[in-house]
Design a protein around this motif. Structure first.
Motif, PDB file in Angstrom:
ATOM      1  N   ARG A 172       0.842  -1.191   0.000  1.00 27.05           N
ATOM      2  CA  ARG A 172       0.000   0.000   0.000  1.00 27.05           C
ATOM      3  C   ARG A 172       0.879   1.243   0.000  1.00 27.05           C
ATOM      4  NH1 ARG A 172      -2.726  -3.894  -1.120  1.00 27.05           N
ATOM      5  NH2 ARG A 172      -4.814  -4.290  -0.337  1.00 27.05           N
ATOM      6  N   VAL A 173       0.362   2.322  -0.582  1.00 32.05           N
ATOM      7  CA  VAL A 173       1.170   3.523  -0.832  1.00 32.05           C
ATOM      8  C   VAL A 173       0.621   4.707  -0.043  1.00 32.05           C
ATOM      9  CG1 VAL A 173       2.050   5.067  -2.617  1.00 32.05           C
ATOM     10  CG2 VAL A 173       1.593   2.664  -3.160  1.00 32.05           C
ATOM     11  N   GLY A 174       1.511   5.497   0.540  1.00 28.19           N
ATOM     12  CA  GLY A 174       1.125   6.709   1.244  1.00 28.19           C
ATOM     13  C   GLY A 174       0.796   7.829   0.271  1.00 28.19           C
ATOM     14  N   LEU A 175      -0.024   8.792   0.702  1.00 34.24           N
ATOM     15  CA  LEU A 175      -0.465   9.877  -0.172  1.00 34.24           C
ATOM     16  C   LEU A 175       0.702  10.767  -0.602  1.00 34.24           C
ATOM     17  CD1 LEU A 175      -3.758  10.864   1.679  1.00 34.24           C
ATOM     18  CD2 LEU A 175      -3.522   9.475  -0.377  1.00 34.24           C
ATOM     19  N   LYS A 176       1.548  11.142   0.337  1.00 32.79           N
ATOM     20  CA  LYS A 176       2.697  11.981  -0.004  1.00 32.79           C
ATOM     21  C   LYS A 176       3.686  11.206  -0.872  1.00 32.79           C
ATOM     22  CE  LYS A 176       6.328  14.897   1.974  1.00 32.79           C
ATOM     23  NZ  LYS A 176       6.893  15.482   3.219  1.00 32.79           N
ATOM     24  N   GLU A 177       3.844   9.947  -0.565  1.00 33.61           N
ATOM     25  CA  GLU A 177       4.783   9.099  -1.295  1.00 33.61           C
ATOM     26  C   GLU A 177       4.439   9.029  -2.778  1.00 33.61           C
ATOM     27  OE1 GLU A 177       6.444   4.481  -0.984  1.00 33.61           O
ATOM     28  OE2 GLU A 177       4.756   5.153   0.244  1.00 33.61           O
ATOM     29  N   THR A 178       3.166   8.807  -3.091  1.00 31.43           N
ATOM     30  CA  THR A 178       2.775   8.685  -4.497  1.00 31.43           C
ATOM     31  C   THR A 178       2.760  10.040  -5.188  1.00 31.43           C
ATOM     32  OG1 THR A 178       1.196   7.620  -5.992  1.00 31.43           O
ATOM     33  CG2 THR A 178       0.263   8.866  -4.158  1.00 31.43           C
ATOM     34  N   SER A 179       2.503  11.106  -4.428  1.00 27.91           N
ATOM     35  CA  SER A 179       2.550  12.455  -5.007  1.00 27.91           C
ATOM     36  C   SER A 179       3.968  12.801  -5.432  1.00 27.91           C
ATOM     37  CB  SER A 179       2.041  13.485  -3.993  1.00 27.91           C
ATOM     38  OG  SER A 179       0.702  13.222  -3.624  1.00 27.91           O
ATOM     39  N   LEU A 180       4.934  12.482  -4.581  1.00 23.06           N
ATOM     40  CA  LEU A 180       6.337  12.756  -4.899  1.00 23.06           C
ATOM     41  C   LEU A 180       6.818  11.895  -6.066  1.00 23.06           C
ATOM     42  CD1 LEU A 180       7.836  13.110  -1.302  1.00 23.06           C
ATOM     43  CD2 LEU A 180       7.365  14.937  -2.955  1.00 23.06           C
ATOM     44  N   LYS A 181       6.271  10.686  -6.174  1.00 28.02           N
ATOM     45  CA  LYS A 181       6.642   9.814  -7.289  1.00 28.02           C
ATOM     46  C   LYS A 181       6.208  10.434  -8.618  1.00 28.02           C
ATOM     47  CE  LYS A 181       7.992   5.778  -9.092  1.00 28.02           C
ATOM     48  NZ  LYS A 181       7.500   4.503  -8.569  1.00 28.02           N
ATOM     49  N   LEU A 182       5.009  10.979  -8.655  1.00 27.09           N
ATOM     50  CA  LEU A 182       4.532  11.630  -9.870  1.00 27.09           C
ATOM     51  C   LEU A 182       5.432  12.807 -10.237  1.00 27.09           C
ATOM     52  CD1 LEU A 182       2.569  12.279 -12.152  1.00 27.09           C
ATOM     53  CD2 LEU A 182       1.145  13.489 -10.477  1.00 27.09           C
ATOM     54  N   ILE A 183       5.758  13.631  -9.260  1.00 22.34           N
ATOM     55  CA  ILE A 183       6.616  14.786  -9.520  1.00 22.34           C
ATOM     56  C   ILE A 183       7.981  14.344 -10.019  1.00 22.34           C
ATOM     57  CG2 ILE A 183       7.811  16.729  -8.415  1.00 22.34           C
ATOM     58  CD1 ILE A 183       5.340  16.981  -6.583  1.00 22.34           C
ATOM     59  N   ASN A 184       8.502  13.266  -9.450  1.00 21.28           N
ATOM     60  CA  ASN A 184       9.795  12.741  -9.875  1.00 21.28           C
ATOM     61  C   ASN A 184       9.752  12.270 -11.328  1.00 21.28           C
ATOM     62  OD1 ASN A 184      12.601  11.793  -9.096  1.00 21.28           O
ATOM     63  ND2 ASN A 184      11.697   9.873  -9.807  1.00 21.28           N
ATOM     64  N   ILE A 185       8.652  11.630 -11.712  1.00 26.28           N
ATOM     65  CA  ILE A 185       8.500  11.170 -13.092  1.00 26.28           C
ATOM     66  C   ILE A 185       8.483  12.359 -14.048  1.00 26.28           C
ATOM     67  CG2 ILE A 185       6.882  10.094 -14.721  1.00 26.28           C
ATOM     68  CD1 ILE A 185       6.038   8.261 -12.372  1.00 26.28           C
ATOM     69  N   LEU A 186       7.764  13.406 -13.664  1.00 28.97           N
ATOM     70  CA  LEU A 186       7.662  14.584 -14.529  1.00 28.97           C
ATOM     71  C   LEU A 186       8.986  15.327 -14.636  1.00 28.97           C
ATOM     72  CD1 LEU A 186       4.216  15.981 -13.304  1.00 28.97           C
ATOM     73  CD2 LEU A 186       4.687  14.802 -15.457  1.00 28.97           C
ATOM     74  N   ARG A 187       9.696  15.427 -13.522  1.00 27.81           N
ATOM     75  CA  ARG A 187      10.902  16.263 -13.497  1.00 27.81           C
ATOM     76  C   ARG A 187      12.168  15.524 -13.908  1.00 27.81           C
ATOM     77  NH1 ARG A 187      11.636  19.820  -8.211  1.00 27.81           N
ATOM     78  NH2 ARG A 187      13.355  20.468  -9.544  1.00 27.81           N
ATOM     79  N   GLU A 188      12.258  14.254 -13.584  1.00 24.30           N
ATOM     80  CA  GLU A 188      13.528  13.548 -13.732  1.00 24.30           C
ATOM     81  C   GLU A 188      13.558  12.525 -14.852  1.00 24.30           C
ATOM     82  OE1 GLU A 188      15.928  14.680 -12.029  1.00 24.30           O
ATOM     83  OE2 GLU A 188      14.737  15.949 -10.700  1.00 24.30           O
ATOM     84  N   THR A 189      12.402  12.199 -15.435  1.00 24.26           N
ATOM     85  CA  THR A 189      12.351  11.116 -16.408  1.00 24.26           C
ATOM     86  C   THR A 189      11.702  11.586 -17.701  1.00 24.26           C
ATOM     87  OG1 THR A 189      12.010   9.609 -14.558  1.00 24.26           O
ATOM     88  CG2 THR A 189      11.661   8.719 -16.765  1.00 24.26           C
ATOM     89  N   SER A 190      12.258  11.221 -18.822  1.00 19.67           N
ATOM     90  CA  SER A 190      11.607  11.465 -20.100  1.00 19.67           C
ATOM     91  C   SER A 190      10.523  10.408 -20.293  1.00 19.67           C
ATOM     92  CB  SER A 190      12.621  11.402 -21.238  1.00 19.67           C
ATOM     93  OG  SER A 190      13.525  12.475 -21.163  1.00 19.67           O
TER      94      SER A 190
END
Length: 272
Positions: free
Chosen positions: A239-257
Motif C-alpha cells: 500500500r502507498v502513502g499519499l505523499k509518497e505517491t505524489s512525490l513519485k509523480l513529480i519525480n517522473i515529470l521532473r527527472e524522467t523522459s
C-alpha cells in the motif's frame, strides 16, 4: 513522441480539477512546492470547503502563489463555454498586469477513482451523472484549456489521475471500469492529436493507497477482493502513502523522459 523532462519550477498557471478525492490535497501541496513565484493555482470543484482547505495549505508554503477557488454547481452543468469563462476571468487579470506564464499545467482528478462502494450500473440517471463527472467534465475542461489563446506559445502539461486496476474488467464494478477505460483512451487519443502542439500528456496510476477501504456491495456487505476477479499479484502489492505517491509523480515529470500519452503506474520499476 518522447517528451523532455518537465521543469515544474517555472511561473506556472496550474489547474487542479476535482479536490474532494483524498489524493488532491497532497498532490496540490507537493506540486506547489516546486512552482516559481508569481504562479497561479486554480481549484475547480463542487465543494467550497475542500477547496478553501487546500488553498490555506498552499498559502502556508509562502511561495508567492495566488490561489483561486472556483466552485461549480454540478458537473452536469460544466461545458467548454463555462470553463472558458472561468479561465478567461483569471487569465485576463494577469495578462493586463504583464505577467507571462512559462508553463500551463492541468491535473485531472475529477471524481472518485477508488471507492468503498462498488459501481454496478443501476438507473440511467446514475450512469449519466457518473459519466458527466468522470468523462464529460475533463473533456470539456481540456478543450477550453488547450485552446486558451494565452497558452498558445507555451508548453502545456496535462496529467490524468487514473487507475491501472480499475480500467481492467472486473465483476461488480461495471460502471467504473467502463468509464475509466473510456477516459484513459481519450487522453491517449488527445496526446496523439496534440503531438507537435507543445502538449505533453501523462496518465498516472497512484497505486493502491493506504487510505483505501474494503469494498462493499449495495447492501453494504464487504466483498472479498478475490471475488472481483483481481490478480493475486496485484493484491500483494504494498500500500502507498499519499505523499509518497505524489512525490513519485513529480519525480517522473521532473527527472524522467516519458512518452506523451503514456500510462505510468506507481509500481512501474522503470520509474525510480
Amino acid at each position: 513522441m518522447t517528451s523532455l523532462r518537465q521543469d515544474l519550477s517555472k511561473r506556472t498557471f496550474f489547474v487542479l480539477s476535482g479536490v474532494t478525492n483524498v489524493l488532491s490535497k497532497p498532490l496540490a501541496i507537493e506540486i506547489c512546492r516546486n512552482l516559481s513565484s508569481g504562479s497561479v493555482v486554480v481549484l475547480i470543484d463542487l465543494h467550497e470547503e475542500s477547496m478553501q482547505e487546500i488553498k490555506k495549505e498552499i498559502e502556508l508554503l509562502e511561495r508567492d502563489v495566488k490561489v483561486f477557488c472556483t466552485p461549480i454547481q454540478t458537473w452536469k452543468d460544466t461545458n467548454r463555454t463555462r470553463f472558458q469563462q472561468i479561465l478567461n476571468a483569471i487569465l485576463n487579470k494577469y495578462n493586463s498586469s504583464g505577467c507571462n506564464f512559462e508553463l500551463a499545467f492541468i491535473l485531472h482528478n475529477e471524481g472518485t477513482m477508488a471507492t468503498d462502494d462498488l459501481m454496478e450500473p443501476s438507473a440511467t440517471d446514475e450512469w449519466l451523472s457518473y459519466v458527466e463527472q468522470h468523462l464529460h467534465a475533463p473533456v470539456a475542461l481540456n478543450r477550453a484549456f488547450l485552446h486558451a489563446p494565452q497558452f498558445s506559445k507555451i508548453t502545456k502539461l496535462v496529467v490524468n489521475i487514473t487507475s491501472s486496476l480499475m480500467i481492467r474488467p472486473s465483476v461488480y464494478n461495471t460502471m467504473m471500469c467502463s468509464c475509466l477505460s473510456a477516459r484513459d483512451m481519450y487522453f491517449r487519443a488527445m496526446a496523439n492529436k496534440e503531438h507537435g502542439s507543445g502538449v505533453n500528456v501523462l496518465s498516472y496510476s497512484p497505486g493502491i493507497l493506504k487510505t483505501h477501504k474494503p469494498q462493499r456491495d449495495s447492501n453494504q456487505n464487504v466483498i472479498d477482493l478475490l471475488h472481483l476477479d483481481v490478480e493475486r499479484r496485484l493484491l500483494g502489492l504494498p500500500r502507498v502513502g499519499l505523499k509518497e505517491t505524489s512525490l513519485k509523480l513529480i519525480n517522473i515529470l521532473r527527472e524522467t523522459s516519458f512518452i506523451s500519452g503514456q500510462d505510468v503506474d506507481y509500481y512501474d520499476t522503470f520509474f525510480i
